[in-house]
Design an enzyme around this catalytic site. Structure first.
Site, PDB file in Angstrom:
ATOM      1  N   ASN A   1       0.874  -1.169   0.000  1.00 26.17           N
ATOM      2  CA  ASN A   1       0.000   0.000   0.000  1.00 26.17           C
ATOM      3  C   ASN A   1       0.910   1.217   0.000  1.00 26.17           C
ATOM      4  O   ASN A   1       1.469   1.590   1.031  1.00 26.17           O
ATOM      5  CB  ASN A   1      -0.882  -0.044   1.254  1.00 26.17           C
ATOM      6  CG  ASN A   1      -1.875   1.102   1.292  1.00 26.17           C
ATOM      7  OD1 ASN A   1      -1.829   2.002   0.451  1.00 26.17           O
ATOM      8  ND2 ASN A   1      -2.765   1.075   2.263  1.00 26.17           N
TER       9      ASN A   1
ATOM     10  N   ARG B   1      -2.421  -2.164  -3.575  1.00 28.28           N
ATOM     11  CA  ARG B   1      -3.648  -1.387  -3.371  1.00 28.28           C
ATOM     12  C   ARG B   1      -3.577  -0.162  -4.272  1.00 28.28           C
ATOM     13  O   ARG B   1      -2.607   0.601  -4.231  1.00 28.28           O
ATOM     14  CB  ARG B   1      -3.751  -0.963  -1.915  1.00 28.28           C
ATOM     15  CG  ARG B   1      -4.973  -0.127  -1.701  1.00 28.28           C
ATOM     16  CD  ARG B   1      -4.986   0.487  -0.346  1.00 28.28           C
ATOM     17  NE  ARG B   1      -6.246   1.194  -0.178  1.00 28.28           N
ATOM     18  CZ  ARG B   1      -6.481   2.038   0.800  1.00 28.28           C
ATOM     19  NH1 ARG B   1      -5.568   2.258   1.699  1.00 28.28           N
ATOM     20  NH2 ARG B   1      -7.637   2.646   0.890  1.00 28.28           N
TER      21      ARG B   1
ATOM     22  N   HIS C   1     -12.864   2.645  -0.328  1.00 30.45           N
ATOM     23  CA  HIS C   1     -12.893   1.564   0.674  1.00 30.45           C
ATOM     24  C   HIS C   1     -13.576   0.319   0.102  1.00 30.45           C
ATOM     25  O   HIS C   1     -14.122  -0.497   0.846  1.00 30.45           O
ATOM     26  CB  HIS C   1     -13.689   1.962   1.943  1.00 30.45           C
ATOM     27  CG  HIS C   1     -13.129   3.110   2.712  1.00 30.45           C
ATOM     28  ND1 HIS C   1     -13.921   4.126   3.179  1.00 30.45           N
ATOM     29  CD2 HIS C   1     -11.888   3.391   3.131  1.00 30.45           C
ATOM     30  CE1 HIS C   1     -13.188   5.007   3.839  1.00 30.45           C
ATOM     31  NE2 HIS C   1     -11.941   4.575   3.824  1.00 30.45           N
TER      32      HIS C   1
ATOM     33  N   HIS D   1     -18.327   1.661   7.242  1.00 33.15           N
ATOM     34  CA  HIS D   1     -16.870   1.616   7.429  1.00 33.15           C
ATOM     35  C   HIS D   1     -16.482   2.933   8.105  1.00 33.15           C
ATOM     36  O   HIS D   1     -16.372   3.971   7.451  1.00 33.15           O
ATOM     37  CB  HIS D   1     -16.185   1.448   6.063  1.00 33.15           C
ATOM     38  CG  HIS D   1     -14.689   1.478   6.140  1.00 33.15           C
ATOM     39  ND1 HIS D   1     -13.905   0.381   5.902  1.00 33.15           N
ATOM     40  CD2 HIS D   1     -13.822   2.487   6.429  1.00 33.15           C
ATOM     41  CE1 HIS D   1     -12.627   0.697   6.043  1.00 33.15           C
ATOM     42  NE2 HIS D   1     -12.549   1.978   6.355  1.00 33.15           N
TER      43      HIS D   1
ATOM     44  N   GLY E   1     -13.759   4.679   9.940  1.00 38.80           N
ATOM     45  CA  GLY E   1     -12.367   4.834  10.365  1.00 38.80           C
ATOM     46  C   GLY E   1     -12.050   6.316  10.321  1.00 38.80           C
ATOM     47  O   GLY E   1     -12.952   7.151  10.355  1.00 38.80           O
TER      48      GLY E   1
ATOM     49  N   ARG F   1     -12.112  15.260   7.511  1.00 34.33           N
ATOM     50  CA  ARG F   1     -12.819  15.663   6.278  1.00 34.33           C
ATOM     51  C   ARG F   1     -14.267  16.042   6.581  1.00 34.33           C
ATOM     52  O   ARG F   1     -14.913  15.407   7.410  1.00 34.33           O
ATOM     53  CB  ARG F   1     -12.819  14.516   5.257  1.00 34.33           C
ATOM     54  CG  ARG F   1     -11.458  14.278   4.643  1.00 34.33           C
ATOM     55  CD  ARG F   1     -11.485  13.091   3.690  1.00 34.33           C
ATOM     56  NE  ARG F   1     -10.322  12.256   3.932  1.00 34.33           N
ATOM     57  CZ  ARG F   1     -10.277  10.963   3.684  1.00 34.33           C
ATOM     58  NH1 ARG F   1     -11.321  10.326   3.177  1.00 34.33           N
ATOM     59  NH2 ARG F   1      -9.173  10.288   3.928  1.00 34.33           N
TER      60      ARG F   1
ATOM     61  N   GLU G   1      -8.365  -5.329   5.036  1.00 31.95           N
ATOM     62  CA  GLU G   1      -8.160  -4.976   3.639  1.00 31.95           C
ATOM     63  C   GLU G   1      -6.958  -5.712   3.046  1.00 31.95           C
ATOM     64  O   GLU G   1      -6.990  -6.115   1.891  1.00 31.95           O
ATOM     65  CB  GLU G   1      -7.998  -3.459   3.503  1.00 31.95           C
ATOM     66  CG  GLU G   1      -9.331  -2.748   3.702  1.00 31.95           C
ATOM     67  CD  GLU G   1      -9.244  -1.237   3.823  1.00 31.95           C
ATOM     68  OE1 GLU G   1      -8.815  -0.763   4.884  1.00 31.95           O
ATOM     69  OE2 GLU G   1      -9.611  -0.546   2.867  1.00 31.95           O
TER      70      GLU G   1
HETATM   71  P1  ADP Z   1      -7.804   4.790   8.932  1.00 32.23           P
HETATM   72  O1  ADP Z   1      -8.916   5.311   8.077  1.00 32.23           O
HETATM   73  O2  ADP Z   1      -6.668   5.750   9.075  1.00 32.23           O
HETATM   74  O3  ADP Z   1      -7.404   3.368   8.636  1.00 32.23           O
HETATM   75  P2  ADP Z   1      -8.802   3.645  11.424  1.00 32.23           P
HETATM   76  O4  ADP Z   1      -9.705   2.639  10.820  1.00 32.23           O
HETATM   77  O5  ADP Z   1      -7.576   3.194  12.121  1.00 32.23           O
HETATM   78  O6  ADP Z   1      -8.448   4.799  10.402  1.00 32.23           O
HETATM   79  O7  ADP Z   1      -9.691   4.486  12.467  1.00 32.23           O
HETATM   80  C1  ADP Z   1      -9.175   5.486  13.288  1.00 32.23           C
HETATM   81  C2  ADP Z   1     -10.214   5.800  14.376  1.00 32.23           C
HETATM   82  O8  ADP Z   1     -10.530   4.555  15.034  1.00 32.23           O
HETATM   83  C3  ADP Z   1      -9.763   6.768  15.442  1.00 32.23           C
HETATM   84  O9  ADP Z   1     -10.712   7.800  15.589  1.00 32.23           O
HETATM   85  C4  ADP Z   1      -9.697   5.956  16.725  1.00 32.23           C
HETATM   86  O10 ADP Z   1     -10.306   6.631  17.780  1.00 32.23           O
HETATM   87  C5  ADP Z   1     -10.485   4.718  16.423  1.00 32.23           C
HETATM   88  N1  ADP Z   1      -9.793   3.541  16.992  1.00 32.23           N
HETATM   89  C6  ADP Z   1      -8.839   2.803  16.388  1.00 32.23           C
HETATM   90  N2  ADP Z   1      -8.390   1.815  17.206  1.00 32.23           N
HETATM   91  C7  ADP Z   1      -9.087   1.949  18.355  1.00 32.23           C
HETATM   92  C8  ADP Z   1      -9.100   1.254  19.605  1.00 32.23           C
HETATM   93  N3  ADP Z   1      -8.307   0.204  19.810  1.00 32.23           N
HETATM   94  N4  ADP Z   1      -9.959   1.681  20.551  1.00 32.23           N
HETATM   95  C9  ADP Z   1     -10.779   2.727  20.343  1.00 32.23           C
HETATM   96  N5  ADP Z   1     -10.809   3.432  19.197  1.00 32.23           N
HETATM   97  C10 ADP Z   1      -9.984   3.060  18.217  1.00 32.23           C
END
Ligand code: ADP
Length: 397
Positions: free
Chosen positions: A7, A91, A180, A208, A210, A241, A384
């Site tokens: 990636n 990716r 995604h 999804h 994140g 965003r 992913e």
């Molecule tokens: P990306 O789009 O960068 O892959 P992620 O899927 O890692 O992002 O999501 C990031 C978000 O997920 C953050 O806001 C964080 O608070 C939350 N998060 C990630 N891991 C944990 C965890 N173990 N416990 C609580 N929240 C988490």
């Protein structure tokens, strides 16, 4: 088969070496600050501590070279030689309308990816550099491109067209693409498996959530709508965003603040969303902590976030004339019980909701709606990299 999943970003490169039979990650890692001073390589072989090395990487070829060295290293490597890597899965962010599925990478495919560069100017050129760097060092290893947009190519025209002059679609391919896709595809299939449903007769809404966040409506195995658009800026609020907004806001703020449209776009991408609204953080852990200490803006931000997710769930239920399941995935969807609960509280009209006890789960597959719920709500961790490895194997074997 051993598949190296790459990636590649403009200054970073993430990798995982995956054994597709056992689905085990043999090693994973990250190259940071490629082309910038102060480069860092972190490499984690399965079952061992992470090894961090400061090393300058003037370009991506050097980064790939270091990754391959780490994988074959006598002490911390996990394979004897590069011959042990059977295929590489890349990716790729934007496949435009040219790619509705993963594809073996050939010279023509590279050209077609290049043609999508202006749809994703930050991502696609970096993805292509990853491909050319790997080809240089592993010229005989088959490579596959797996596109973030591909799964969404089944959307009907009524879902992907914007209400703007049609010529912009014809001339510039301005339309909804969605992102995604690998995650939405993987998670929707997994949900059908967990519920013992035939994916070809199954309607599911995948949230999804994140740092980047998108929702998809998946009907009978095909995406029929998704919240991200021409770019990953549309749809839900995200970490930084804005998601959906009145397009007239752009000119209004540009005039008031005397900034250019590209500065404004930068604000919408990097300083908006929950970071902008809360003024605190893009990370939901910080927002929950602040809310629990009485911070009103953090509370409002979380409420606005959950409200928008719930509105999209309503819209996609309408789009599919019902849904058989709702799934939460990605960092927030998998780990943040507060957000899941707040969204679930909007869904009583559908005969479902989130059960407080079951919702205590974190990071693993679970059904979190009450046993009597008409529509099950699930948590399904996304993967992913594994999905990319599987698509790669399907093409090369
Ligand atoms: P990306 O789009 O960068 O892959 P992620 O899927 O890692 O992002 O999501 C990031 C978000 O997920 C953050 O806001 C964080 O608070 C939350 N998060 C990630 N891991 C944990 C965890 N173990 N416990 C609580 N929240 C988490």
């Amino acid at each position: 088969m051993k598949v190296l999943v790459i990636n590649c970003g403009s200054s970073s490169l993430k990798y995982q070496l995956i054994d597709s039979e056992t689905e085990q990650v043999l090693a994973k890692g990250l190259c940071e600050r490629i082309g910038i001073e102060g480069g860092m390589l972190s490499h984690t072989p399965a079952g061992k501590e992470k090894i961090e090395t400061s090393v300058d990487m003037p370009d991506h070829v050097k980064a790939v070279e270091l990754v391959l060295q780490s994988l074959t290293d006598k002490e911390n490597g996990v394979i004897d030689s590069l011959e042990d890597i059977d295929a590489v899965g890349h990716r790729i962010v934007h496949g435009g309308e040219s790619f509705a599925e993963a594809t073996l990478i050939t010279d023509e495919v590279i050209k077609a990816i290049e043609e999508c560069n202006d749809l994703a100017p930050l991502h696609n050129p970096a993805n292509l550099i990853g491909i050319s760097s790997c080809k240089k060092l592993m010229p005989n290893t088959p490579m596959v491109g797996v596109f973030d947009t591909a799964f969404h190519q089944t959307m009907p025209k009524k879902a992907y067209l914007y209400g703007i002059p049609y010529e912009y679609y014809e001339k510039y391919k301005v339309r909804r693409y969605g992102f995604h896709g690998t995650s939405h595809s993987y998670v929707s299939k997994r949900a059908a498996e967990i519920l013992h449903k035939d994916p070809r007769e199954f309607k599911v809404i995948v949230c999804h959530l994140g740092n980047g966040a998108s929702i998809s409506a998946v009907k009978n195995g095909e995406c029929v709508d998704t919240s991200m658009g021409l770019t990953p800026l549309e749809g839900l609020f995200m970490g930084t965003r804005s998601g959906d907004l009145d397009p007239a806001i752009l000119e209004f703020i540009c005039n008031k603040e005397n900034i250019s449209i590209s500065e404004m776009t930068n604000i919408l991408n990097k300083k908006s969303g929950v970071l902008g609204l809360s003024g605190l953080s893009s990370d939901f852990r910080d927002l929950i902590e602040a809310r629990d200490k009485g911070n009103e803006r953090a509370k409002t931000t979380l409420e606005a976030y959950a409200y928008r997710v719930a509105k999209y769930i309503g819209a996609y239920t309408a789009a599919m004339n019902g849904t058989d399941a709702i799934v939460f995935t990605a960092g927030i969807g998998e780990n943040n019980k507060d957000v899941r609960q707040m969204v679930g509280d909007y869904l009583t009209y559908m005969g479902t909701g989130v059960d407080r006890g079951k919702n205590e789960t974190r990071g693993e597959e679970a059904i979190i709606s009450p046993g009597a719920a008409r529509i099950p709500i699930l948590v399904v961790p996304t993967n992913e990299e594994l999905a990319i490895a599987k698509e790669t194997v399907a093409l090369v074997s």
